[in-house]
Design an enzyme around this catalytic site. Structure first.
Site, PDB file in Angstrom:
ATOM      1  N   LYS A 283       3.420  -4.569   4.262  1.00  0.00           N
ATOM      2  CA  LYS A 283       3.471  -3.264   4.923  1.00  0.00           C
ATOM      3  C   LYS A 283       2.194  -2.975   5.718  1.00  0.00           C
ATOM      4  O   LYS A 283       2.263  -2.526   6.870  1.00  0.00           O
ATOM      5  CB  LYS A 283       3.698  -2.187   3.855  1.00  0.00           C
ATOM      6  CG  LYS A 283       3.558  -0.754   4.324  1.00  0.00           C
ATOM      7  CD  LYS A 283       4.043   0.201   3.258  1.00  0.00           C
ATOM      8  CE  LYS A 283       3.273   0.046   1.956  1.00  0.00           C
ATOM      9  NZ  LYS A 283       1.875   0.520   2.079  1.00  0.00           N
ATOM     10  N   THR A 284       1.038  -3.230   5.121  1.00  0.00           N
ATOM     11  CA  THR A 284      -0.229  -2.981   5.816  1.00  0.00           C
ATOM     12  C   THR A 284      -0.340  -3.870   7.051  1.00  0.00           C
ATOM     13  O   THR A 284      -0.845  -3.448   8.097  1.00  0.00           O
ATOM     14  CB  THR A 284      -1.414  -3.237   4.867  1.00  0.00           C
ATOM     15  OG1 THR A 284      -1.280  -2.407   3.708  1.00  0.00           O
ATOM     16  CG2 THR A 284      -2.735  -2.940   5.554  1.00  0.00           C
TER      17      THR A 284
ATOM     18  N   ARG B 257       2.900  -5.201  -9.356  1.00  0.00           N
ATOM     19  CA  ARG B 257       1.488  -5.501  -9.084  1.00  0.00           C
ATOM     20  C   ARG B 257       1.177  -6.947  -9.465  1.00  0.00           C
ATOM     21  O   ARG B 257       0.158  -7.499  -9.044  1.00  0.00           O
ATOM     22  CB  ARG B 257       0.556  -4.596  -9.889  1.00  0.00           C
ATOM     23  CG  ARG B 257       0.663  -3.084  -9.687  1.00  0.00           C
ATOM     24  CD  ARG B 257       0.623  -2.679  -8.252  1.00  0.00           C
ATOM     25  NE  ARG B 257       1.981  -2.513  -7.722  1.00  0.00           N
ATOM     26  CZ  ARG B 257       2.289  -2.424  -6.440  1.00  0.00           C
ATOM     27  NH1 ARG B 257       1.333  -2.551  -5.539  1.00  0.00           N
ATOM     28  NH2 ARG B 257       3.536  -2.250  -6.040  1.00  0.00           N
TER      29      ARG B 257
ATOM     30  N   ASP C 138       1.588   6.065   6.354  1.00  0.00           N
ATOM     31  CA  ASP C 138       1.819   5.104   5.281  1.00  0.00           C
ATOM     32  C   ASP C 138       2.187   5.847   3.999  1.00  0.00           C
ATOM     33  O   ASP C 138       1.819   7.009   3.808  1.00  0.00           O
ATOM     34  CB  ASP C 138       0.553   4.272   5.073  1.00  0.00           C
ATOM     35  CG  ASP C 138       0.781   3.099   4.128  1.00  0.00           C
ATOM     36  OD1 ASP C 138       1.947   2.690   3.955  1.00  0.00           O
ATOM     37  OD2 ASP C 138      -0.210   2.599   3.570  1.00  0.00           O
ATOM     38  N   GLU C 139       2.896   5.171   3.095  1.00  0.00           N
ATOM     39  CA  GLU C 139       3.283   5.736   1.789  1.00  0.00           C
ATOM     40  C   GLU C 139       3.980   7.089   1.959  1.00  0.00           C
ATOM     41  O   GLU C 139       3.689   8.064   1.260  1.00  0.00           O
ATOM     42  CB  GLU C 139       2.058   5.889   0.882  1.00  0.00           C
ATOM     43  CG  GLU C 139       1.260   4.617   0.665  1.00  0.00           C
ATOM     44  CD  GLU C 139       1.964   3.599  -0.225  1.00  0.00           C
ATOM     45  OE1 GLU C 139       3.123   3.843  -0.606  1.00  0.00           O
ATOM     46  OE2 GLU C 139       1.353   2.554  -0.530  1.00  0.00           O
TER      47      GLU C 139
ATOM     48  N   GLN D 280       8.995   3.470  -5.003  1.00  0.00           N
ATOM     49  CA  GLN D 280       7.606   3.573  -5.455  1.00  0.00           C
ATOM     50  C   GLN D 280       7.077   4.999  -5.374  1.00  0.00           C
ATOM     51  O   GLN D 280       5.870   5.227  -5.336  1.00  0.00           O
ATOM     52  CB  GLN D 280       6.722   2.634  -4.634  1.00  0.00           C
ATOM     53  CG  GLN D 280       7.097   1.168  -4.785  1.00  0.00           C
ATOM     54  CD  GLN D 280       6.156   0.242  -4.039  1.00  0.00           C
ATOM     55  OE1 GLN D 280       4.987   0.099  -4.375  1.00  0.00           O
ATOM     56  NE2 GLN D 280       6.671  -0.401  -2.999  1.00  0.00           N
TER      57      GLN D 280
END
Length: 754
Positions: A32-33, A604, A219-220, A250
């Site tokens: 994503k980043t 994670r 983002d997020e 998430q």
């Protein structure tokens, strides 16, 4: 740059879409980043001016990482990439006068907020024990996140039926907000609330900002609250080149106001938007990804995705079963030590997650016992240490003379003989005249209720503060050094043999080093306001050092956005994961968020994932018999029993349960074989002269029918233990597996024998 060569097809589709709204549903570990940073680079290559691009995320760590990656892609560019709060600070520094703020306003952290609320409660003669300032602060925070101002909150309370706590908040909130403005200060939530209100109340300002930021990347997005949603919408009315990335699976911050609906309904807000799914995971093994996908598939409020990876199969996800938390912590420490000693991993590769911070205690003891270095996220953060906050409060008062919280914190630090009684008299005198506390200290000689000595000390303090100047010092570090020297803050610690005092000196020196680094980075543009913003808006995970050579301990909430080769998630037990509050309140949204939280923890892990549970765990100072988390039924795990056969795969009890399922056990016969209970005549029986007697309640018995508010009706299959540790095992009618409860603390309602 040929973006198509370095991106997957779905990533490239997101990067190359420039015009119009875009929704990127990004699974964990899907790059994503990378998509966000390459999209910014793609816009620059398309001749979009850099000042028209705005990137917004949630954490300092994420914004710093994005900025660094963009600079590597486009070395000469200066793109504005910021957290929501930092972006709002910049807006308010320039336009804050509209809401009554000067440009040098202070930002109150949660400790400052709590101190001011405590003051308000005392002024209103409200008991601070019965009404905790932290609880009041949380309710005010939630109201602000939902764009409810103090006036609206009071009106809503008066028009409805509320409880005592809401009545207190309705009284405290307006006074608290007034004192904030009088102090020329905001709390974290005000940063969002003020900007959202500005955009709504000032069409000209909204249009100006909309025109400036023509390409916005958020983002997020699944973690945005109502205030953040309104800010994003307000900046995207005219130029609708809004790109939001996130994953409903998430969304784990509903408890602090995040609205999962914001991302779920993005396509409703922008019917012409393009939706792209990033489903390839580059982080985890196939085994870990299958476990995560299997778990989250049980949620209903989500956008369907099919996660896949080309990584290796990997080791199975293991469930480690222990007798208690001490054995759990010790075995984890031994496993980590062994892996490092064998050269397979470094300590940095390990992370241990937990649902509640109290579970870290045994882990810390075990790691220390085995001489394993570790770092703890969410502990007392550097900027929360007393000596650090004291020094920062001096800087805050120098920057903003109206800051009453900073004044109250340092007016008698180090000791100057200005006690609480003197401070309270000064506060009342200042409030009567409508002046700041620092100005009142300057005029202390005119305050008749103060002693001559107290007035002299206050005036001397005020003169010292007024003598400090950023302009004269030239840098934040030099100003800080002047404060340390003038106040003689560390003098009493220098000769002290106490280790804690030496640590205080080290912390002050560390803050001084941070100021020097800030000065170096910003050069001629260094300023006190900017430094105070950095220190106030720092988060718990900002202090984590990925290269420190230490095992990382943190809560599942703090783990968001991080990744580790080996992950342990401890306490996968009912009432921990999912949390007891959710089970007690019994609402589906809360249970789904708990499942998302475990999903975040699982994803994670890169190579190895271990879940743990114990047979017994001490919580709130008492040992409790644990119950296996319902979520483990939704994950395929390999059980590794460390409990001396306590979790035996097949026991006599299991045989008994299976027999009842097959209808091979006559519960009527069980009832008949149960010894006759002792009888007791009640007063009503004596008056009626009835021959029947009332039974003394004996709790639960095998074969008894019971009702549970969540699981429905079932049959007691077994009872074990004594007194407070007595447990009841129940097979519910609509379930394939039995559940175990602590008899003394469960909501089971006896219905009689079958």
């Amino acid at each position: 740059m040929d973006f198509q060569q370095v991106l997957t097809p779905s990533q490239f589709a997101a990067v190359s879409h420039h015009q119009g709204p875009l929704l990127v549903l990004a699974g964990p570990g899907s790059g994503k980043t990378r998509v966000i940073t390459h999209r910014i680079a793609s816009l620059i290559h398309a001749q979009v001016p850099s000042h028209q691009i705005l990137g917004i995320t949630f954490t300092n760590k994420a914004s710093d990482e994005m900025g660094e990656r963009v600079r590597k892609l486009i070395p000469e560019s200066r793109i504005e990439i910021s957290t929501f709060h930092k972006f709002c600070v910049r807006i308010l520094r320039r336009y804050g006068n509209v809401v009554g703020l000067d440009s040098n306003f202070s930002i109150f952290d949660t400790t400052d907020q709590k101190q001011l609320i405590r003051h308000v409660l005392n002024e209103l003669d409200i008991d601070t024990v019965a009404y905790n300032p932290s609880t009041i602060g949380s309710m005010i925070s939630r109201a602000k996140n939902d764009l409810i101002t103090a006036e609206r909150y009071t009106e809503a309370y008066q028009e409805s039926f509320g409880d005592h706590l809401q009545a207190v908040v309705a009284r405290v909130y307006p006074v608290y907000q007034r004192l904030l403005l009088e102090s020329n200060a905001v709390d974290f939530d005000d940063l969002l609330l003020h900007v959202a209100c500005l955009l709504k109340s000032s069409p000209e300002l909204r249009a100006t900002l909309d025109e400036r930021y023509q390409y916005i990347l958020v983002d997020e997005y699944q973690d945005t609250n109502l205030a953040q949603y309104q800010i994003v919408m307000g900046l995207s009315l005219n130029t609708r080149n809004l790109c939001v990335t996130g994953d409903p699976d998430q969304s784990i911050y509903g408890w602090r106001g995040a609205k999962i609906e914001n991302i779920l309904q993005f396509e409703r807000d922008f019917p012409d938007c393009k939706t792209i799914r990033l489903e390839q995971n580059f982080r985890s093994t196939k085994e870990i990804l299958r476990a995560a996908d299997s778990l989250i598939s049980h949620n209903q409020k989500r956008k369907d995705k099919t996660l896949f990876t080309e990584n290796k199969e990997g080791a199975p996800v293991e469930l480690l079963c222990f007798t208690d938390e001490r054995q759990e912590a010790n075995e984890i420490a031994l496993r980590i030590r062994s892996a490092v000693d064998q050269g397979d991993f470094n300590y940095t590769d390990f992370a241990i997650f937990y649902r509640v911070n109290s579970l870290s205690r045994e882990l810390e003891l075990a790691l220390a016992r085995h001489k394993i270095p570790y770092q703890l996220a969410g502990s007392v953060a550097f900027y929360e240490r007393t000596e650090v906050k004291d020094l920062l409060s001096y800087l805050k008062l120098i920057n903003n003379p109206d800051d009453r919280v900073a004044f109250s914190r340092i007016v008698n630090k180090p000791l100057r003989g200005i006690g609480k009684t003197t401070q309270n008299k000064l506060m009342r005198w200042a409030d009567e005249r409508g002046i700041s506390l620092l100005e009142a200290a300057h005029q202390a000689a005119d305050c008749s209720v103060l002693s001559k000595r107290a007035a002299t000390m206050l005036a001397r303090f005020a003169k010292m503060i007024s003598g400090f100047s950023m302009a004269d010092s030239g840098s934040v570090a030099h100003l800080m050094e002047a404060v340390i020297d003038s106040t003689r803050m560390i003098d009493s610690w220098k000769e002290s043999p106490v280790e804690e005092d030496q640590q205080r000196i080290s912390n002050v020196n560390e803050l001084l080093s941070t100021a020097r680094k800030f000065d170096e980075i910003f050069g001629d543009e260094t300023n006190l306001e900017g430094f105070l913003e950095v220190s106030t808006l720092a988060s718990a995970t900002d202090q984590l050092d990925a290269d420190a050579g230490r095992v990382t301990l943190m809560s599942l909430h703090a783990a968001k956005g991080l990744e580790y080769p080996v992950v342990y998630i401890i306490g996968v037990e009912q009432n921990l994961i999912p949390h007891e509050r959710v089970l007690r309140e019994e609402f589906r949204d809360g249970l789904e968020e708990e499942r998302r939280l475990l999903f975040v923890g699982i994803t994670r892990a890169e190579q190895f994932l271990y879940l743990t549970q114990t047979r017994e765990r001490s919580l709130r100072g008492r040992p409790w018999r644990t119950i296996t988390s319902d979520f483990l039924k939704e994950i395929d795990v390999e059980v590794n029993d460390q409990t001396d056969n306590m979790f035996e795969a097949k026991s006599h009890f299991d045989d008994f349960v299976e027999s009842v399922k097959r209808g091979e056990v006559d519960t009527e016969a069980l009832k008949a074989s149960t010894p006759k209970r002792p009888l007791l005549m009640t007063g009503a029986d004596l008056l009626k002269a009835t021959p029947e007697a009332a039974e003394i309640p004996q709790g639960f018995s095998v074969g008894m029918r019971v009702r549970h508010p969540r699981y429905g009706v079932g049959t007691v299959m077994g009872i074990s233990g004594y007194s407070r540790k007595r447990t009841v095992n129940v097979l519910f009618d609509d379930a394939d597996e039995s559940q175990t409860f602590m008899a003394a603390h469960c909501p089971l309602q006896p219905l009689g024998l079958r």
